[in-house]
Design a protein around this motif. Structure first.
Motif, PDB file in Angstrom:
ATOM      1  N   VAL A 153       0.599   5.476   0.792  1.00 26.19           N
ATOM      2  CA  VAL A 153      -0.230   6.553   1.325  1.00 26.19           C
ATOM      3  C   VAL A 153       0.311   7.878   0.811  1.00 26.19           C
ATOM      4  O   VAL A 153       1.506   8.121   0.829  1.00 26.19           O
ATOM      5  N   SER A 205      -4.931   6.330   0.078  1.00 26.93           N
ATOM      6  CA  SER A 205      -4.190   5.077   0.152  1.00 26.93           C
ATOM      7  C   SER A 205      -4.543   4.248  -1.084  1.00 26.93           C
ATOM      8  O   SER A 205      -5.715   4.053  -1.406  1.00 26.93           O
ATOM      9  N   ASN A 243       0.842  -1.188   0.000  1.00 29.46           N
ATOM     10  CA  ASN A 243       0.000   0.000   0.000  1.00 29.46           C
ATOM     11  C   ASN A 243       0.879   1.240   0.000  1.00 29.46           C
ATOM     12  O   ASN A 243       1.971   1.231   0.575  1.00 29.46           O
TER      13      ASN A 243
END
Length: 193
Positions: A6, A41, A4
């Motif tokens: 951000v 995200s 992921n």
């Protein structure tokens, strides 16, 4: 391998910002995991980092947003978003001082937030919040659904006189003059400083 990423985004101030950003990212095949005011995200697949970064940045910039590059910028943006959210829910009767509310919501010492905000934005949190409230007052006057007393109450002013003095000091005109004006000019929340 998936991970992921951000992104902290500056100038996001409303729910439409979230909707537009999510929709446009999905149109360029970016997997959006979550989007909140000031924070995005996305899913990153190994080997596509640069391509995804490029697409995300293109969508962000094309919509007038910017990436916050440092922790200081992220905190300042979080202060702004917290205050903008505060005036969206009317009435804004917060039981604690604004400084205490910010410190508890952001979980940082208010002195740190205040110093960073002043350094980054060249104004104080208090002056910024007053300008936000005056923009909200303009919006409520335009709606023509509330008296000046109602507006003062909804934005937690001690009296309509206090609100009137602050409005005139910030805008250079009385609330009545603003209400009767043919050109009711307002500023976008993300342009206030």
């Amino acid at each position: 391998m998936e991970s992921n990423r951000v992104y902290w985004i500056k100038n996001m101030v409303c729910r439409r910002c979230l909707k537009v950003l999510k929709q446009e990212l999905e149109e360029v095949h970016i997997k959006v995991l979550s989007v909140e005011l000031g924070r995005l995200s996305v899913r990153i697949i190994e080997g596509t980092n640069k391509d995804i970064d490029s697409k995300v940045l293109q969508v962000i910039h094309s919509n007038g947003f910017e990436i916050a590059k440092s922790e200081e910028e992220m905190l300042v943006e979080e202060v702004k978003l917290t205050l903008i959210e505060l005036i969206q829910e009317l009435p804004t009767h917060v039981k604690e001082k604004t400084s205490e509310y910010l410190a508890s919501t952001i979980r940082r010492d208010y002195k740190v937030l205040s110093r960073l905000f002043s350094k980054t934005e060249n104004t104080t949190i208090e002056k910024y919040f007053i300008k936000l409230k005056i923009e909200k007052v303009k919006e409520l006057i335009q709606l023509q659904q509330y008296t000046f007393s109602d507006i003062a109450y909804m934005l937690d002013y001690s009296s309509v006189n206090h609100l009137s003095r602050q409005f005139k000091r910030i805008t250079g005109m009385s609330m009545t003059d603003f209400k009767n004006s043919e050109h009711l000019e307002r500023n976008f929340y993300d342009e206030i400083i």
